[in-house]
Design a protein around this motif. Structure first.
Motif, PDB file in Angstrom:
ATOM      1  N   ILE A 305      14.079   5.697  -4.895  1.00  0.00           N
ATOM      2  CA  ILE A 305      13.320   5.212  -3.731  1.00  0.00           C
ATOM      3  C   ILE A 305      13.770   3.806  -3.351  1.00  0.00           C
ATOM      4  CG2 ILE A 305      11.024   4.734  -2.808  1.00  0.00           C
ATOM      5  CD1 ILE A 305      11.651   7.709  -3.434  1.00  0.00           C
ATOM      6  N   ARG A 306      13.925   2.961  -4.355  1.00  0.00           N
ATOM      7  CA  ARG A 306      14.335   1.577  -4.092  1.00  0.00           C
ATOM      8  C   ARG A 306      15.693   1.519  -3.414  1.00  0.00           C
ATOM      9  NH1 ARG A 306      14.978  -0.134  -9.108  1.00  0.00           N
ATOM     10  NH2 ARG A 306      17.195   0.395  -8.984  1.00  0.00           N
ATOM     11  N   ASP A 307      16.675   2.247  -3.943  1.00  0.00           N
ATOM     12  CA  ASP A 307      18.027   2.204  -3.380  1.00  0.00           C
ATOM     13  C   ASP A 307      18.081   2.854  -2.002  1.00  0.00           C
ATOM     14  OD1 ASP A 307      18.775   1.008  -5.725  1.00  0.00           O
ATOM     15  OD2 ASP A 307      19.693   2.802  -6.606  1.00  0.00           O
ATOM     16  N   THR A 342       8.272  13.749  -1.993  1.00  0.00           N
ATOM     17  CA  THR A 342       7.331  13.925  -3.101  1.00  0.00           C
ATOM     18  C   THR A 342       6.726  12.595  -3.525  1.00  0.00           C
ATOM     19  OG1 THR A 342       8.531  15.859  -3.929  1.00  0.00           O
ATOM     20  CG2 THR A 342       7.080  14.734  -5.482  1.00  0.00           C
ATOM     21  N   GLU A 343       7.528  11.549  -3.595  1.00  0.00           N
ATOM     22  CA  GLU A 343       7.069  10.264  -4.119  1.00  0.00           C
ATOM     23  C   GLU A 343       6.365   9.395  -3.079  1.00  0.00           C
ATOM     24  OE1 GLU A 343       7.099   9.479  -7.351  1.00  0.00           O
ATOM     25  OE2 GLU A 343       7.851  11.527  -7.571  1.00  0.00           O
ATOM     26  N   THR A 344       6.756   9.503  -1.815  1.00  0.00           N
ATOM     27  CA  THR A 344       6.182   8.613  -0.795  1.00  0.00           C
ATOM     28  C   THR A 344       5.193   9.319   0.130  1.00  0.00           C
ATOM     29  OG1 THR A 344       7.936   9.044   0.834  1.00  0.00           O
ATOM     30  CG2 THR A 344       8.337   7.293  -0.799  1.00  0.00           C
ATOM     31  N   GLY A 345       5.282  10.632   0.205  1.00  0.00           N
ATOM     32  CA  GLY A 345       4.377  11.375   1.089  1.00  0.00           C
ATOM     33  C   GLY A 345       4.883  11.484   2.511  1.00  0.00           C
ATOM     34  N   ILE A 346       6.013  10.859   2.819  1.00  0.00           N
ATOM     35  CA  ILE A 346       6.605  10.960   4.161  1.00  0.00           C
ATOM     36  C   ILE A 346       8.081  11.311   4.029  1.00  0.00           C
ATOM     37  CG2 ILE A 346       4.994   9.296   5.184  1.00  0.00           C
ATOM     38  CD1 ILE A 346       7.252   7.211   5.075  1.00  0.00           C
ATOM     39  N   THR A 347       8.676  11.744   5.140  1.00  0.00           N
ATOM     40  CA  THR A 347      10.098  12.063   5.121  1.00  0.00           C
ATOM     41  C   THR A 347      10.931  10.795   5.309  1.00  0.00           C
ATOM     42  OG1 THR A 347      10.277  12.415   7.506  1.00  0.00           O
ATOM     43  CG2 THR A 347       9.599  14.316   6.154  1.00  0.00           C
ATOM     44  N   ILE A 348      12.197  10.906   4.999  1.00  0.00           N
ATOM     45  CA  ILE A 348      13.102   9.762   5.188  1.00  0.00           C
ATOM     46  C   ILE A 348      13.212   9.411   6.662  1.00  0.00           C
ATOM     47  CG2 ILE A 348      15.521   9.041   5.028  1.00  0.00           C
ATOM     48  CD1 ILE A 348      15.705  10.560   2.406  1.00  0.00           C
ATOM     49  N   ASN A 349      13.296  10.419   7.510  1.00  0.00           N
ATOM     50  CA  ASN A 349      13.396  10.156   8.958  1.00  0.00           C
ATOM     51  C   ASN A 349      12.160   9.423   9.470  1.00  0.00           C
ATOM     52  OD1 ASN A 349      15.958  11.153   9.520  1.00  0.00           O
ATOM     53  ND2 ASN A 349      15.215  13.270   9.634  1.00  0.00           N
ATOM     54  N   THR A 350      10.986   9.786   8.923  1.00  0.00           N
ATOM     55  CA  THR A 350       9.758   9.081   9.326  1.00  0.00           C
ATOM     56  C   THR A 350       9.820   7.625   8.903  1.00  0.00           C
ATOM     57  OG1 THR A 350       8.430  11.093   9.178  1.00  0.00           O
ATOM     58  CG2 THR A 350       7.254   9.001   9.038  1.00  0.00           C
ATOM     59  N   HIS A 351      10.330   7.376   7.704  1.00  0.00           N
ATOM     60  CA  HIS A 351      10.453   5.993   7.231  1.00  0.00           C
ATOM     61  C   HIS A 351      11.418   5.206   8.109  1.00  0.00           C
ATOM     62  CE1 HIS A 351      10.759   2.541   4.576  1.00  0.00           C
ATOM     63  NE2 HIS A 351      12.075   2.675   4.580  1.00  0.00           N
ATOM     64  N   ILE A 352      12.519   5.828   8.492  1.00  0.00           N
ATOM     65  CA  ILE A 352      13.502   5.146   9.356  1.00  0.00           C
ATOM     66  C   ILE A 352      12.850   4.798  10.688  1.00  0.00           C
ATOM     67  CG2 ILE A 352      15.655   5.421  10.643  1.00  0.00           C
ATOM     68  CD1 ILE A 352      16.646   7.215   8.351  1.00  0.00           C
ATOM     69  N   THR A 353      12.138   5.758  11.255  1.00  0.00           N
ATOM     70  CA  THR A 353      11.499   5.520  12.554  1.00  0.00           C
ATOM     71  C   THR A 353      10.436   4.438  12.441  1.00  0.00           C
ATOM     72  OG1 THR A 353      11.874   7.834  13.161  1.00  0.00           O
ATOM     73  CG2 THR A 353      10.266   6.625  14.470  1.00  0.00           C
ATOM     74  N   ASN A 354       9.635   4.486  11.385  1.00  0.00           N
ATOM     75  CA  ASN A 354       8.610   3.446  11.188  1.00  0.00           C
ATOM     76  C   ASN A 354       9.241   2.060  11.146  1.00  0.00           C
ATOM     77  OD1 ASN A 354       6.621   5.367  11.060  1.00  0.00           O
ATOM     78  ND2 ASN A 354       6.483   5.373   8.812  1.00  0.00           N
ATOM     79  N   LEU A 355      10.344   1.960  10.382  1.00  0.00           N
ATOM     80  CA  LEU A 355      11.015   0.670  10.242  1.00  0.00           C
ATOM     81  C   LEU A 355      11.574   0.202  11.578  1.00  0.00           C
ATOM     82  CD1 LEU A 355      11.847  -1.469   8.137  1.00  0.00           C
ATOM     83  CD2 LEU A 355      13.979  -0.204   7.814  1.00  0.00           C
ATOM     84  N   ARG A 356      12.154   1.132  12.322  1.00  0.00           N
ATOM     85  CA  ARG A 356      12.729   0.774  13.634  1.00  0.00           C
ATOM     86  C   ARG A 356      11.643   0.332  14.621  1.00  0.00           C
ATOM     87  NH1 ARG A 356      17.150   5.764  14.112  1.00  0.00           N
ATOM     88  NH2 ARG A 356      18.910   4.595  13.179  1.00  0.00           N
ATOM     89  N   MET A 357      10.521   1.010  14.600  1.00  0.00           N
ATOM     90  CA  MET A 357       9.445   0.653  15.528  1.00  0.00           C
ATOM     91  C   MET A 357       8.856  -0.724  15.199  1.00  0.00           C
ATOM     92  SD  MET A 357       9.289   2.989  17.834  1.00  0.00           S
ATOM     93  CE  MET A 357      11.090   2.986  17.671  1.00  0.00           C
ATOM     94  N   GLU A 358       8.682  -1.006  13.908  1.00  0.00           N
ATOM     95  CA  GLU A 358       8.177  -2.320  13.512  1.00  0.00           C
ATOM     96  C   GLU A 358       9.130  -3.426  13.953  1.00  0.00           C
ATOM     97  OE1 GLU A 358       5.352  -3.420  12.089  1.00  0.00           O
ATOM     98  OE2 GLU A 358       4.591  -1.386  12.383  1.00  0.00           O
ATOM     99  N   LYS A 359      10.414  -3.168  13.757  1.00  0.00           N
ATOM    100  CA  LYS A 359      11.415  -4.167  14.154  1.00  0.00           C
ATOM    101  C   LYS A 359      11.458  -4.310  15.674  1.00  0.00           C
ATOM    102  CE  LYS A 359      14.662  -7.095  13.140  1.00  0.00           C
ATOM    103  NZ  LYS A 359      14.336  -8.347  12.427  1.00  0.00           N
ATOM    104  N   ALA A 360      11.284  -3.196  16.374  1.00  0.00           N
ATOM    105  CA  ALA A 360      11.298  -3.227  17.842  1.00  0.00           C
ATOM    106  C   ALA A 360      10.156  -4.089  18.375  1.00  0.00           C
ATOM    107  CB  ALA A 360      11.199  -1.799  18.391  1.00  0.00           C
TER     108      ALA A 360
END
Length: 407
Positions: A305-307, A342-360
């Motif tokens: 998850i960290r990497d 399994t570990e975060t409860g969200i998909t990788i694509n969701t995490h990418i989008t969340n990060l992009r929206m916060e930065k936007a």
């Protein structure tokens, strides 16, 4: 072709047998001669004959003594005695010595011919019986392995099974395996089919015989599954597998992936060990060819998850794909997605989008930046698509957000 040796202290007898018998007719060939029992025994040890034509009365070692001793150096050798004596009581001691018959000297060629025919026919009969027996054994072993394959396949699934049925099946095929023990599953992938049978047999020899650790080995179309019914430690198991793989790879081309599953307390939980063994392979098996690996979830998962999130944080402004991310952490895309969700409860694509929206949101507060520049800086080449995603997240388009939050 039957191998024949002639043992007689009379040169003329040996020469006559060699020259005046059509050995090819009986599918036989002379492989050597000796003048007494001791020489004959040394010759038999070297040649491993199918038939010895042997005089009874010879110096140093007579025919009876030779017949007794040859059982230890060439146990399948048949014997025809040559005798100048008419005392048949003397020959009774040879009955249990694999003796076909005896001929009185001088040898009657017609009688010898009949005896040689009998030896040839007896030899062929024994071969047929041996082949039939081997066919039956092979058929039984094939059926036995099929049952074991089915058992291992059934145990590997997270489904209910009847323990008594498993126990009965193993008993029927005469296989011992403990029903109440500590278990592990080891999974072996990418083994060349050419070596599979030898590989499995050697594994059985190692654990069942040398280490006295009972195993069942099942085969499927793409992997070998080894069920261990013992409490050997992970370190020892890794050691023995690595020694085995190292030795095997010195003899054959080998590029296997070997995962050792976690210890479980019952057969009903062995599917967890199987899944854990697969995790070990997915996590670092392909980076360690021909090396047994384990997977400890607590440490390894945190690292994954960290990497993963670090790579995304460093590259979210680019057109990154799941494969880009999985390559960076040395995992398959499928396995990475599974672990992350399994570990975060969200998909990788969701995490990418969340990060992009916060930065936007941060970038939109800078009025010097055009909307298409903001979109590009958070990884979107299409500003219209960026606007649609942004509105879906925040209920307003980027321009509205900028106007609302501009100070």
């Amino acid at each position: 072709m039957l191998k024949v040796i002639i043992i007689d202290d009379e040169v003329i007898t040996r020469k006559g047998l060699v020259e005046f018998v059509n050995w090819d007719k009986f599918d036989m060939k002379i492989f050597g001669q000796a003048s007494d029992g001791l020489e004959g025994l040394a010759l038999a040890k070297k040649v491993q004959p199918d038939l010895a034509i042997c005089d009874i009365k010879m110096p140093r070692m007579n025919g009876i003594e030779f017949a007794i001793q040859i059982k230890y150096v060439a146990p399948n050798c048949k014997i025809i005695f040559l005798s100048g004596y008419t005392d048949k009581e003397y020959l009774k001691s040879a009955i249990k010595l694999n003796v076909v018959d005896y001929l009185e000297k001088p040898v009657n060629m017609e009688e010898l011919t009949k005896l040689l025919s009998s030896v040839r026919d007896l030899h062929q009969l024994e071969i047929d019986k041996y082949n039939d027996k081997n066919k039956l054994i092979a058929k039984f072993n094939s059926s036995k392995q099929h049952i074991i394959d089915s058992i291992i396949s059934e145990l590997s699934k997270d489904e209910y099974f009847e323990m008594s049925r498993i126990e009965r099946l193993l008993k029927e095929i005469e296989v011992y395996f403990p029903m109440d023990a500590v278990y592990r599953m080891v999974v072996i992938r990418n083994l060349d089919l050419e070596y599979e049978v030898l590989f499995v047999n050697l594994l059985y020899d190692l654990f069942n015989q040398e280490l006295n650790c009972p195993v069942l080995i099942g085969r499927s179309y793409d992997e070998i599954r080894v069920l261990h019914g013992h409490c050997i430690s992970s370190d020892k198991l890794v050691y023995h597998y690595n020694e085995f793989l190292n030795e095997f790879s010195h003899r054959f081309v080998l590029e296997t992936e070997v995962g050792i599953g976690k210890e479980v307390s019952s057969l009903r939980k062995i599917h967890d060990s199987y899944a854990n063994a697969l995790d070990a392979i997915e996590w670092n098996g392909f980076k360690n060819k021909n090396e047994a690996v384990t997977f400890e979830k607590s440490d390894s998962t945190i690292g994954i998850i960290r990497d993963t999130e670090k790579f995304i944080s460093d590259n979210f402004d680019k057109n990154i794909t799941i494969k880009d991310i999985s390559d960076s952490v040395y995992l398959t895309p499928q396995y990475l997605c599974k672990v992350y969700k399994t570990e975060t409860g969200i998909t990788i694509n969701t995490h990418i989008t969340n990060l992009r929206m916060e930065k936007a949101k941060e970038l939109l507060l800078n009025r010097n930046l055009k909307l298409y520049e903001v979109a590009s800086m958070v990884g979107y080449k299409d500003s219209n698509y960026f606007s649609r995603v942004f509105k879906k997240y925040y209920g307003m388009n980027p321009s509205e957000y900028r106007d609302k939050h501009y100070v």
